[in-house]
Design an enzyme around this catalytic site. Structure first.
Site, short mmCIF file in Angstrom:
data_model
loop_
_atom_site.label_atom_id
_atom_site.label_comp_id
_atom_site.label_asym_id
_atom_site.label_seq_id
_atom_site.Cartn_x
_atom_site.Cartn_y
_atom_site.Cartn_z
N GLY A 108 2.88 2.30 10.64
CA GLY A 108 3.83 3.40 10.45
C GLY A 108 4.57 3.80 11.71
O GLY A 108 5.22 4.83 11.76
N SER A 130 3.83 -2.13 10.27
CA SER A 130 5.28 -2.20 10.45
C SER A 130 5.88 -3.55 10.06
O SER A 130 6.81 -4.04 10.71
CB SER A 130 5.67 -1.80 11.88
N GLU A 177 -5.12 -4.82 10.59
CA GLU A 177 -4.06 -3.83 10.80
C GLU A 177 -4.33 -3.05 12.09
O GLU A 177 -5.12 -2.09 12.08
CB GLU A 177 -4.02 -2.84 9.63
N LYS A 214 0.14 4.32 -0.30
CA LYS A 214 -0.44 5.54 0.29
C LYS A 214 -0.16 6.74 -0.63
O LYS A 214 -0.19 6.58 -1.85
CB LYS A 214 0.09 5.73 1.72
N GLU A 244 -6.48 4.73 7.83
CA GLU A 244 -6.37 6.18 7.57
C GLU A 244 -7.68 6.72 7.00
O GLU A 244 -8.05 7.86 7.27
CB GLU A 244 -5.17 6.45 6.64
N HIS A 301 -9.24 1.30 4.95
CA HIS A 301 -7.93 1.43 5.58
C HIS A 301 -8.06 2.32 6.82
O HIS A 301 -8.88 3.25 6.83
CB HIS A 301 -6.91 2.04 4.59
N ASN A 306 0.88 -1.17 0.00
CA ASN A 306 0.00 0.00 0.00
C ASN A 306 0.92 1.22 0.00
O ASN A 306 1.52 1.54 1.01
CB ASN A 306 -0.90 -0.03 1.24
P1 13P Z 1 3.41 0.36 7.53
O1 13P Z 1 3.86 -0.95 6.95
O2 13P Z 1 4.17 1.54 7.02
O3 13P Z 1 3.28 0.28 9.02
O4 13P Z 1 1.90 0.59 6.97
C1 13P Z 1 0.98 -0.44 7.09
C2 13P Z 1 -0.24 -0.08 6.35
O5 13P Z 1 -0.98 0.82 6.71
C3 13P Z 1 -0.55 -0.84 5.14
O6 13P Z 1 -1.85 -0.59 4.71
#
Ligand code: 13P
Length: 254
Positions: A177, A217, A171, A12, A100, A98, A10
């Site tokens: 992140g 992560s 997640e 983003k 976010e 997601h 992903n």
């Molecule tokens: P990270 O791997 O950067 O923690 O992000 C995970 C994520 O949100 C994948 O959709």
């Protein structure tokens, strides 16, 4: 039942079109002969069309994903993107819900349910349906309650036929992140619970077909911990999927 592992990126809000194309070309070269696991790239809208064309041209096995989609067919929805617009670009998967989208942009379980229904009614692209608890929910012992609500409401009215094609991404929001990944036990416990709930919502056969990824992560040095478990069918990867070498390692180092 044996489920094919699925490692998806992903991206983003990262990368120019040129960077996306260059990534796709070199990633394709490195993974084109891998067939025992599936991989995919969920990329920004701006590069979907070009990457879709490139994927077709290379006859690439890499799945193409979008990061979001609106639930309406078309109309006065400034700034949104429709199902058919994504399909036209050659999209295979759409990330729905997601964290976010849920927590930064306020998308509710009800809105996400409408998006799932749009995908179901068209039945041409698959969902990567994301769920996960906030840190305060985990600390209050509410993880399972939150996961149950997100599944019950988000998947309300979704048939077992469509559900069996989807991928669920667990997640935990506190792991995204942050560099603080869930322990293998935490991930396995949550994912075992998710499959149990899918069994309740649908049936054993459907629950066994659905692939459940861990996300948060994930890095080249911890992917094997998750993939060692029978319960975890793959990963949704943010930061570690922005560089070809690192993402190839996440795909292959287990
Ligand atoms: P990270 O791997 O950067 O923690 O992000 C995970 C994520 O949100 C994948 O959709």
């Amino acid at each position: 039942m044996k489920r094919k592992p699925f490692i998806a990126a992903n991206w983003k809000m990262h990368k120019s079109i040129e960077e996306g194309i260059s990534f796709f070309n070199s990633f394709h070269e490195k993974v084109k002969n891998i067939s025992d696991r599936e991989t995919g790239l969920c990329v920004p809208y701006t590069m979907l069309y070009e990457i879709g064309k490139l994927k077709k041209h290379l006859n690439s096995p890499i799945a193409l994903g979008a990061e979001n989609m609106h639930f309406e067919e078309q109309g006065a929805f400034t700034g949104e993107i429709s199902h058919d617009m994504l399909l036209e670009c050659g999209v295979d998967y759409v990330i729905i819900g997601h964290s976010e989208r849920r927590h930064v942009f306020g998308e509710t379980d009800e809105v996400l349910n409408k998006k799932m229904h749009k995908l179901q009614s068209k039945n041409q692209m698959k969902a990567i349906f994301c769920i996960g608890e906030l840190l305060e929910e985990r600390e209050a012992g509410k993880t399972n309650e939150v996961l149950r609500r997100q599944m019950k409401q988000g998947l309300d009215g979704i048939t077992k036929e469509f559900a069996s094609t989807m991928v669920v991404a667990y997640e935990p929001v506190w792991a995204i992140g942050t560099g603080v990944s869930a322990t293998k036990d935490d991930a396995v416990n949550a994912i075992t619970f998710v499959r149990k709930e899918l069994n309740e919502l649908y049936d054993e056969e459907t629950a066994q077909k659905i692939r459940i990824q861990y996300g948060g992560s994930v890095k080249p040095n911890n992917i094997h911990e998750y993939m060692d478990s029978e319960e975890i069918d793959g990963a949704l990867v943010g930061g570690a999927a922005l560089k070809v070498d690192s993402f190839v390692q996440v795909l292959t180092k287990w």
